[in-house]
Design a protein around this motif. Structure first.
Motif, mmCIF file in Angstrom:
data_model
loop_
_atom_site.group_PDB
_atom_site.id
_atom_site.type_symbol
_atom_site.label_atom_id
_atom_site.label_comp_id
_atom_site.label_asym_id
_atom_site.label_seq_id
_atom_site.Cartn_x
_atom_site.Cartn_y
_atom_site.Cartn_z
ATOM 1 N N GLU A 52 0.816 -1.213 0.000
ATOM 2 C CA GLU A 52 0.000 0.000 0.000
ATOM 3 C C GLU A 52 0.853 1.269 0.000
ATOM 4 O OE1 GLU A 52 -2.932 -0.033 3.085
ATOM 5 O OE2 GLU A 52 -3.926 -1.804 2.266
ATOM 6 N N GLN A 53 1.920 1.291 0.768
ATOM 7 C CA GLN A 53 2.755 2.493 0.859
ATOM 8 C C GLN A 53 3.358 2.855 -0.497
ATOM 9 O OE1 GLN A 53 3.076 4.434 3.740
ATOM 10 N NE2 GLN A 53 3.792 5.847 2.170
ATOM 11 N N THR A 54 3.850 1.874 -1.222
ATOM 12 C CA THR A 54 4.422 2.111 -2.546
ATOM 13 C C THR A 54 3.362 2.635 -3.506
ATOM 14 O OG1 THR A 54 6.005 0.318 -2.176
ATOM 15 C CG2 THR A 54 5.673 1.013 -4.444
ATOM 16 N N ILE A 55 2.184 2.047 -3.463
ATOM 17 C CA ILE A 55 1.084 2.490 -4.329
ATOM 18 C C ILE A 55 0.666 3.911 -3.972
ATOM 19 C CG2 ILE A 55 -1.364 2.110 -4.830
ATOM 20 C CD1 ILE A 55 -0.741 -0.914 -4.707
ATOM 21 N N GLU A 56 0.501 4.206 -2.698
ATOM 22 C CA GLU A 56 0.056 5.531 -2.275
ATOM 23 C C GLU A 56 1.096 6.601 -2.562
ATOM 24 O OE1 GLU A 56 -1.405 4.945 1.719
ATOM 25 O OE2 GLU A 56 -2.877 3.490 0.959
ATOM 26 N N ASP A 57 2.374 6.279 -2.451
ATOM 27 C CA ASP A 57 3.426 7.232 -2.819
ATOM 28 C C ASP A 57 3.345 7.565 -4.310
ATOM 29 O OD1 ASP A 57 4.325 7.264 -0.212
ATOM 30 O OD2 ASP A 57 6.060 5.960 -0.591
ATOM 31 N N LYS A 58 3.123 6.550 -5.151
ATOM 32 C CA LYS A 58 3.004 6.771 -6.592
ATOM 33 C C LYS A 58 1.747 7.593 -6.904
ATOM 34 C CE LYS A 58 5.294 5.642 -9.630
ATOM 35 N NZ LYS A 58 6.326 6.380 -10.389
ATOM 36 N N TYR A 59 0.661 7.302 -6.221
ATOM 37 C CA TYR A 59 -0.573 8.074 -6.384
ATOM 38 C C TYR A 59 -0.326 9.550 -6.065
ATOM 39 C CZ TYR A 59 -5.176 9.959 -5.296
ATOM 40 O OH TYR A 59 -6.286 10.769 -5.233
ATOM 41 N N ASP A 60 0.309 9.823 -4.936
ATOM 42 C CA ASP A 60 0.605 11.204 -4.533
ATOM 43 C C ASP A 60 1.498 11.899 -5.555
ATOM 44 O OD1 ASP A 60 -0.919 10.921 -2.234
ATOM 45 O OD2 ASP A 60 0.812 10.467 -0.951
ATOM 46 N N GLU A 61 2.401 11.162 -6.154
ATOM 47 C CA GLU A 61 3.330 11.711 -7.144
ATOM 48 C C GLU A 61 2.627 12.045 -8.466
ATOM 49 O OE1 GLU A 61 6.741 9.687 -9.889
ATOM 50 O OE2 GLU A 61 6.803 9.190 -7.756
ATOM 51 N N CYS A 62 1.636 11.265 -8.853
ATOM 52 C CA CYS A 62 1.053 11.366 -10.196
ATOM 53 C C CYS A 62 -0.311 12.041 -10.282
ATOM 54 C CB CYS A 62 0.915 9.968 -10.799
ATOM 55 S SG CYS A 62 2.468 9.117 -11.045
ATOM 56 N N PHE A 63 -1.034 12.147 -9.174
ATOM 57 C CA PHE A 63 -2.419 12.590 -9.265
ATOM 58 C C PHE A 63 -2.750 13.693 -8.273
ATOM 59 C CE2 PHE A 63 -2.349 8.295 -10.919
ATOM 60 C CZ PHE A 63 -3.031 8.461 -12.119
ATOM 61 N N ASP A 64 -3.756 14.484 -8.641
ATOM 62 C CA ASP A 64 -4.289 15.556 -7.805
ATOM 63 C C ASP A 64 -5.349 14.958 -6.880
ATOM 64 O OD1 ASP A 64 -5.549 17.730 -6.698
ATOM 65 O OD2 ASP A 64 -6.104 18.649 -8.596
ATOM 66 N N SER A 65 -5.105 14.968 -5.595
ATOM 67 C CA SER A 65 -6.040 14.344 -4.661
ATOM 68 C C SER A 65 -7.334 15.134 -4.493
ATOM 69 C CB SER A 65 -5.376 14.135 -3.295
ATOM 70 O OG SER A 65 -5.029 15.370 -2.727
ATOM 71 N N TYR A 66 -7.410 16.352 -5.053
ATOM 72 C CA TYR A 66 -8.659 17.112 -5.007
ATOM 73 C C TYR A 66 -9.614 16.685 -6.112
ATOM 74 C CZ TYR A 66 -6.372 20.133 -1.673
ATOM 75 O OH TYR A 66 -5.727 20.605 -0.568
ATOM 76 N N ALA A 67 -9.100 16.078 -7.170
ATOM 77 C CA ALA A 67 -9.934 15.671 -8.307
ATOM 78 C C ALA A 67 -10.072 14.164 -8.425
ATOM 79 C CB ALA A 67 -9.349 16.233 -9.595
ATOM 80 N N THR A 68 -9.214 13.427 -7.737
ATOM 81 C CA THR A 68 -9.220 11.968 -7.858
ATOM 82 C C THR A 68 -9.222 11.320 -6.479
ATOM 83 O OG1 THR A 68 -6.810 11.807 -7.907
ATOM 84 C CG2 THR A 68 -7.942 12.026 -10.037
ATOM 85 N N SER A 69 -9.480 10.033 -6.482
ATOM 86 C CA SER A 69 -9.417 9.258 -5.250
ATOM 87 C C SER A 69 -8.854 7.876 -5.580
ATOM 88 C CB SER A 69 -10.803 9.151 -4.627
ATOM 89 O OG SER A 69 -10.705 8.657 -3.311
#
Length: 65
Positions: free
Chosen positions: A22-39
């Motif tokens: 999960e940590q690796t996935i969430e780090d990549k998510y934070d790097e690539c996506f805007d958390s205000y528009a995506t989940s």
């Protein structure tokens, strides 16, 4: 492990992130996506009321440590 990134308003899946944990996935998510528009979700439900919408035009992202 697999996680689905979706547009918060349309609920359409825009990416799948593959990673070892999960940590690796969430780090990549934070790097690539805007958390205000995506989940992000690890357990999607599709094709019902108020759940994610299937779309064959999504990115596959491989996260690595």
């Amino acid at each position: 492990m697999k996680a689905y990134v979706y547009n918060f308003e349309s609920r359409k899946v825009i990416a799948v992130i593959l990673g070892d944990n999960e940590q690796t996935i969430e780090d990549k998510y934070d790097e690539c996506f805007d958390s205000y528009a995506t989940s992000l979700t690890y357990s999607p439900e599709f094709d019902d009321v108020n759940v994610l919408v299937r779309d064959d035009n999504f990115k596959v992202i491989v996260a690595s440590e």
